[in-house]
Motif scaffolding. Structure first.
Motif, short mmCIF file in Angstrom:
data_model
loop_
_atom_site.label_atom_id
_atom_site.label_comp_id
_atom_site.label_asym_id
_atom_site.label_seq_id
_atom_site.Cartn_x
_atom_site.Cartn_y
_atom_site.Cartn_z
N ASN A 1 0.89 -1.16 0.00
CA ASN A 1 0.11 0.01 0.19
C ASN A 1 0.93 1.30 -0.06
O ASN A 1 0.62 2.10 -0.59
N LYS A 2 2.06 1.36 0.84
CA LYS A 2 2.99 2.53 0.78
C LYS A 2 3.58 2.56 -0.60
O LYS A 2 3.62 3.68 -0.95
N LYS B 1 1.37 4.10 -3.50
CA LYS B 1 0.60 5.38 -3.28
C LYS B 1 1.05 6.25 -4.65
O LYS B 1 2.18 6.21 -5.10
N GLY C 1 -3.10 10.88 -4.12
CA GLY C 1 -4.03 9.96 -3.73
C GLY C 1 -4.98 9.61 -5.06
O GLY C 1 -4.43 10.05 -6.19
N ARG D 1 -1.11 -1.82 -9.31
CA ARG D 1 -0.45 -1.28 -8.12
C ARG D 1 0.48 -2.43 -7.57
O ARG D 1 1.44 -1.98 -6.82
#
Length: 248
Positions: free
Chosen positions: A56-57, A60, A64, A82
């Motif tokens: 998730n980091k 990014k 956002g 992602r």
């Protein structure tokens, strides 16, 4: 203690854990719910926290999702790729040898950290000794730890029976909503009308030269002021310009 969300979902969570299948129990016992990212002993982190700190980091983007400006194709492309972006970032860290700091010992076990923590513990113990001992069972009345002031009898009775009231409410919730299901699970819960230390505070109208205001009589503040005034022989009624009986 009137936490409705805990009362509802903690019961379901506990029931789920008690009735886990054997495969899930084996996974939990094998540390399947945590991840170790270094050689430091006893430094495993939960899986969800690891995902937040890695995938998730790394995935990014600046601004956002708002940075896509409402472009659905761009948002869809970001969702699909992602995990690849996170892999590229992780591979770059590994090539630069900055993926993680390999340490055989915890930082807290160093001599400097031990001395710092020992001083902090000593100061904490000294601070508690300066207050009233909450574990002193020789006292006849229930008192506030910070001020040492006795609480009213009705407040003391509610505080002493709060555990029994909570247990009774839990058993009723368990029987009516989870076992027998005579009541819908998501129906509202009635709060237990129990008084706490905050209930001993009073709202007293004070007449000033301009208007009438209400001052919340915080026990610890006013009691400490009163004790200090007695030690230094200060007339608090003249300083505050109203009788102390209004805040007692």
């Amino acid at each position: 203690m009137n936490h409705q969300n805990y009362a509802k979902y903690l019961s379901v969570y506990y029931t789920t854990l008690v009735n886990l299948p054997q495969e899930s129990k084996d996974l939990l016992q094998a540390n399947g719910f945590s991840v170790s990212r270094s050689n430091t002993p006893a430094s495993r982190t939960p899986v969800d926290m690891t995902i937040e700190q890695t995938i998730n980091k790394h995935a990014k983007t600046s601004g956002g999702i708002v940075g896509f400006s409402g472009s659905l194709p761009a948002y869809h492309r970001w969702c699909v790729t992602r995990h690849n972006r996170a892999q590229y970032v992780s591979a770059t860290y590994q090539m630069a040898n900055i993926e993680s700091k390999i340490c055989e010992n915890h930082k807290e076990s160093s001599l400097a950290e031990r001395k710092l923590n020992e001083n902090a513990v000593t100061k904490t113990v000294e601070t508690f000794k300066a207050f009233l001992n909450p574990f002193d069972t020789d006292r006849e009345h229930l008192v506030c730890i910070s001020s040492g002031q006795k609480v009213p009898e009705d407040v003391a009775n509610d505080l002493l029976k709060v555990k029994d009231v909570g247990k009774e409410s839990f058993e009723e919730f368990l029987e009516t909503r989870l076992k027998n299901k005579t009541t819908k699970f998501h129906n509202s819960l009635t709060k237990s009308k129990l008084k706490t230390f905050a209930s001993a505070s009073k709202l007293t109208p004070i007449k000033s030269s301009m208007n009438v205001v209400k001052i919340k009589a915080e026990r610890n503040v006013f009691v400490q002021l009163l004790i200090l005034s007695q030690e230094h022989k200060v007339d608090m009624e003249k300083v505050l310009k109203y009788p102390l009986s209004l805040v007692s």
